[in-house]
Design an enzyme around this catalytic site. Structure first.
Site, PDB file in Angstrom:
ATOM      1  N   GLU A  86      84.897  21.095-103.630  1.00  0.00           N
ATOM      2  CA  GLU A  86      85.594  22.224-103.067  1.00  0.00           C
ATOM      3  C   GLU A  86      85.545  24.089-103.822  1.00  0.00           C
ATOM      4  O   GLU A  86      85.874  24.071-104.048  1.00  0.00           O
ATOM      5  CB  GLU A  86      87.080  22.322-101.913  1.00  0.00           C
ATOM      6  CG  GLU A  86      87.006  20.986-101.564  1.00  0.00           C
ATOM      7  CD  GLU A  86      88.215  20.753-100.946  1.00  0.00           C
ATOM      8  OE1 GLU A  86      88.584  21.771-101.853  1.00  0.00           O
ATOM      9  OE2 GLU A  86      88.263  19.842 -99.883  1.00  0.00           O
ATOM     10  N   GLU A 118      86.148  14.057 -97.817  1.00  0.00           N
ATOM     11  CA  GLU A 118      87.181  14.115 -97.560  1.00  0.00           C
ATOM     12  C   GLU A 118      87.369  14.076 -96.515  1.00  0.00           C
ATOM     13  O   GLU A 118      86.944  15.540 -95.671  1.00  0.00           O
ATOM     14  CB  GLU A 118      87.888  15.125 -98.821  1.00  0.00           C
ATOM     15  CG  GLU A 118      88.209  15.230-100.176  1.00  0.00           C
ATOM     16  CD  GLU A 118      88.905  16.019-100.950  1.00  0.00           C
ATOM     17  OE1 GLU A 118      89.499  16.737 -99.923  1.00  0.00           O
ATOM     18  OE2 GLU A 118      88.380  16.086-101.840  1.00  0.00           O
TER      19      GLU A 118
HETATM   20  C1  BGC Z   1      92.283  19.102-103.254  1.00  0.00           C
HETATM   21  C2  BGC Z   1      93.944  17.911-103.058  1.00  0.00           C
HETATM   22  C3  BGC Z   1      93.719  17.899-102.137  1.00  0.00           C
HETATM   23  C4  BGC Z   1      93.620  16.975-100.912  1.00  0.00           C
HETATM   24  C5  BGC Z   1      93.653  17.835 -99.314  1.00  0.00           C
HETATM   25  C6  BGC Z   1      91.710  17.944-102.106  1.00  0.00           C
HETATM   26  O1  BGC Z   1      90.242  18.845-102.219  1.00  0.00           O
HETATM   27  O2  BGC Z   1      91.836  18.296-104.751  1.00  0.00           O
HETATM   28  O3  BGC Z   1      94.826  18.422-104.180  1.00  0.00           O
HETATM   29  O4  BGC Z   1      95.490  17.641-101.630  1.00  0.00           O
HETATM   30  O5  BGC Z   1      92.168  18.325-100.647  1.00  0.00           O
HETATM   31  O6  BGC Z   1      94.332  19.326 -99.218  1.00  0.00           O
END
Ligand code: BGC
Length: 375
Positions: A194, A311
């Site tokens: 990210e 993710e």
């Molecule tokens: C972050 C986390 C977060 C998740 C959802 C991830 O990329 O590292 O800290 O909980 O995204 O927001």
């Protein structure tokens, strides 16, 4: 190095099966189905001289094949990307890896805060004890037939001041890539989670290209995962120029609508106001997701780049479990039906699919990920 020795024989044995699998495989377009994962051979600890030097023996895997092999994955979030492992509630344990494999997952993505475990000054040496901890995690994953994606996560100083951290970031990747150069191709590198802040699309693109050059010195054919800036969201992937390299897989993170997935998340400004948001899967709810995935599928085809959703998930403190399961099912199927493989965020913390206290999968979420039982 311990981990290197452990892989030598396995490398030799496994290279044969990889070559058999890939020798006639021309790069192919993504297909909507997930094939059974080709498992790496179990890691057998033997003396290094028992196998040939592994780096030369692995057949490269084209990124479309590798992207499909990533299959259904799980993020080991909130462990190694905490400032120190355990500080965010989770310490990784050996029992978790067979559990995750038996739970149906093919891949673990391991978020890692290397920047908190390396010298601030040249030569930016990574703490050997921390490196050994990561060795152990990789070894556990490979021993349990799991592909493993390692990344750089939460390098906050880099997002604030890329110029000041540029050389250090490259030095971290040089060390990581060199240490793991002999591992099987089922270990993948994702240079940065990210990118955002001062790491704008343009700056990130330049940094990614330099990082890839560093990685390629020691890992000429390993699959590397790239993303856009702006927190790795879809729109930013569309605006990045695809780097020229034959072993790249693209990634993005999907949390839309944030008002639902991040309701009450204290690290997101304004999210307290979202508490109570539902995801009922109305026609317009579904259309919004379909539109995003259709655009992604078009992009992937146009650019001839395979895509992995690294993710997706929802925060469980306030959202209804029923809604979370509905959303998870819809997003996972939206990806799979377009040939996009995924890794759920995450194993067992705020977004988790596993309840450690009760030692069981959170059934509605697990079923949403594996609607027809485990593959
Ligand atoms: C972050 C986390 C977060 C998740 C959802 C991830 O990329 O590292 O800290 O909980 O995204 O927001």
């Amino acid at each position: 190095m311990k981990i290197k020795q452990a892989y030598r024989l396995a490398a030799f044995l496994w290279a044969g099966s990889v070559m058999a699998l890939t020798s006639c495989a021309a790069p192919q377009s993504p297909t909507p189905t997930l094939p059974p994962m080709a498992s790496p051979a179990p890691v057998i600890a033997r003396e290094p001289e028992m196998g040939p030097a592994p780096a030369d023996t692995y057949a490269p895997i084209d990124p479309f094949t590798m992207q499909q092999r990533l299959g259904r994955g799980l993020n080991l979030g909130n462990a190694l990307e905490a400032p120190n492992e355990g500080e965010w509630g989770l310490r990784l344990d050996a029992y978790m890896f067979p559990l995750i494999r038996e739970g149906g997952f093919h891949t673990v993505r391991v978020p890692i805060r290397w920047s908190a475990h390396a010298l601030r000054e040249e030569p930016f040496t990574i703490d050997p004890t921390f490196f050994e901890r990561v060795d152990w995690v990789i070894e556990q994953a490979l021993n349990n037939d799991l592909n493993v994606v390692i990344n750089v996560h939460h390098y906050e100083e880099l997002f604030e001041n890329p110029n000041a951290e540029w050389t250090r970031f490259l030095a971290l990747w040089d060390q990581i890539a060199t240490r793991y150069r002999d591992l099987p191709p089922t270990v993948l590198f994702e240079p940065l989670n990210e990118p955002h802040g001062a790491l704008t699309s343009r700056v990130w693109q330049a940094l990614f290209n330099e990082t890839l050059t560093v990685i390629r010195r020691t890992n000429p054919t390993r699959n590397v995962i790239f993303t856009g800036a702006n927190w790795g969201r879809l729109s930013s992937l569309f605006s990045i120029a695809v780097p020229q390299d034959p072993y790249l897989i693209a990634t993005f993170h999907f949390y839309e609508p944030d008002t639902f997935t991040h309701q009450g998340a204290n690290w997101v400004n304004g999210s307290a106001e979202w508490i109570g948001a539902r995801w009922l899967g109305t026609e317009s709810d579904r259309l919004a997701i379909d539109r995003a995935f259709n655009a992604l599928a078009r992009w992937s085809k146009d650019k001839n780049v395979p895509v992995w959703m690294g993710e997706f998930g929802s925060y469980g403190m306030y959202a209804e479990l029923e809604d979370r399961a509905r959303w998870t099912d819809y997003v996972a199927r939206a990806a799979e039906s377009r040939g996009i493989t995924w890794a759920y965020w995450e194993f067992s913390e705020g977004f988790g699919v596993y309840n450690r206290a009760e030692q069981q999968w959170i059934e509605p979420l697990h079923r949403a990920l594996f609607p027809n039982g485990q593959p």
